[in-house]
Design an enzyme around this catalytic site. Structure first.
Site: not given
Ligand code: PGA
Ligand code: ZN
Length: 380
Positions: A170, A243, A268, A293, A323
């Site tokens: 990231e 989180e 999340d 998301k 990520s």
């Molecule tokens: P991921 O993680 O996009 O790899 O699932 C990001 C997060 O957990 O916020």
């Molecule tokens: Zn997360």
């Protein structure tokens, strides 16, 4: 909107693995991809038969009139599941491309950028905790907010040069420090710039079915001990944001933590942008905030239903990258359209496309006298 043209493309994300891009009426959107995905998320994969899929979808959708909800329903009907088990990432790519073609509203309330400064866990790094985050709560403009995050990031690179090994998935710094030392150092630097700090504990990845395991610190914590540990670090480092402090099915400990703290407790993997899972959280009092998301729930309609439910129930939505990213700016546009108060979109690397989109919009609004302003944040 009438669909004149639909196309599908194979493209890549920042980790170099494949993803899907979709075009609707000349507007393109990409599906991102997670590494620490929750088990309750919609399916996310690149189907093998993309050419066949494209021609079937063209036959079914081109020439027809849709609004966003009908379009998303048609995609699910074509797929045969609520979670895109047949067409995977084609679902969200098409849904986002349709939204891009029909247009986003631009309100003048901007999100605070929540930046991943130091990282570990599944994204790569020395810490068990996945993300050590900064939030520039004192910034008065979006440009100033981005500048504060950038300054902290560079300051960490300068001050702790001998401890820094590189960058992870990231764009967060990878260091030789363990979790507690990272918290200590980040807290110190963030304070100097008037920023608060947060964590994405991504506790699913720490959970072995019985305990939360922190290999670097030689710690194995029962859920009860995890609760105590999280409460301790919230107090010690004045955390603003935590989180996924527990695994994805532990509504009860999320509730215990929420009632005893006055910072954002954010679901999340717990909620996966799913209205039903959020409703269960609301009923039980688990968390006071949630990650949004779009590819976790699979459609723009599903994403917005969850955002609206969150506002209605006083849960603070945080729209977020994955990520594995591309230059797609859908989440920045969503932040402006829905007045989402925080955007988690990294500090460096490809993620700056999302920040740049908002920096441009801020300046455009200023020039046209639209008076842009920062969102209001609770618990300050
Ligand atoms: P991921 O993680 O996009 O790899 O699932 C990001 C997060 O957990 O916020
Ligand atoms: Zn997360």
């Amino acid at each position: 909107m009438k669909i004149n043209n639909i196309e599908l493309f194979e493209t890549i994300i920042s980790r170099t693995s494949k993803t899907v891009a979709a075009e609707v009426n000349g507007e393109i959107a990409f599906s991102p991809s997670g590494a620490s995905a929750g088990t309750h998320e919609a399916s996310s994969f690149v189907p093998e038969n993309m050419e066949d899929l494209e021609s079937e979808l063209k036959d079914k959708l081109e020439g027809e009139e849709f609004n966003q909800e009908d379009f998303d329903t048609a995609l699910k009907e074509y797929d045969g599941s609520e979670t895109f088990d047949s067409i995977g990432s084609v679902g969200i790519a098409l849904s986002l491309a349709f939204k891009m073609a029909s247009g986003y509203e631009k309100n003048n309330v901007f999100p605070y950028p929540l930046g991943n400064a130091i990282g570990g866990g599944e994204h790569g790094g020395n810490t068990a905790i996945q993300e050590f985050l900064i939030l520039p709560v004192e910034a008065e403009t979006f440009l100033e907010a981005v500048e504060i995050n950038s300054k902290i990031y560079r300051e960490l690179q300068d001050r702790y040069a001998s401890k820094i090994m590189g960058m992870n998935d990231e764009g967060a710094l990878v260091t030789r420090m363990d979790d507690e030392e990272t918290l200590e150092k980040l807290h110190k630097v963030a304070n100097e710039y008037g920023a608060r700090i947060g964590l994405d504990m991504a506790a699913n990845e720490l959970w072995n079915g019985e305990k939360y395991v922190y290999p670097e610190m030689g710690m194995e914590l029962s859920p009860k001990e995890q609760l105590k540990f999280v409460q301790k670090i919230i107090d010690e480092y004045d955390l603003y944001y935590v989180e996924d402090p527990f695994h994805e099915d532990d509504y009860s400990n999320h509730k215990k933590l929420t009632v005893e703290t006055d910072c954002l407790i954010v679901g999340d993997d717990l909620f996966v942008t799913n209205e039903k899972r959020l409703e269960r959280g609301v009923e039980q009092g688990s968390c006071n905030s949630l990650i949004v998301k779009p590819n976790q729930v699979g459609t723009v309609t599903g994403t917005y239903e969850t955002v609206e439910k969150a506002f209605e129930k006083d849960y603070l939505p945080v729209v977020s990258h994955r990520s594995g990213e591309t230059c797609d700016t859908s989440i920045s546009r969503m932040a402006l359209e829905k007045e989402i108060p925080i955007i988690k979109a990294g500090i460096a690397d490809i993620r700056i496309s999302k920040l740049n989109k908002l920096m441009l919009e801020w300046q455009k609004m200023e020039k046209s006298g639209k008076d842009p302003k920062m969102a209001e944040l609770p618990y300050l």
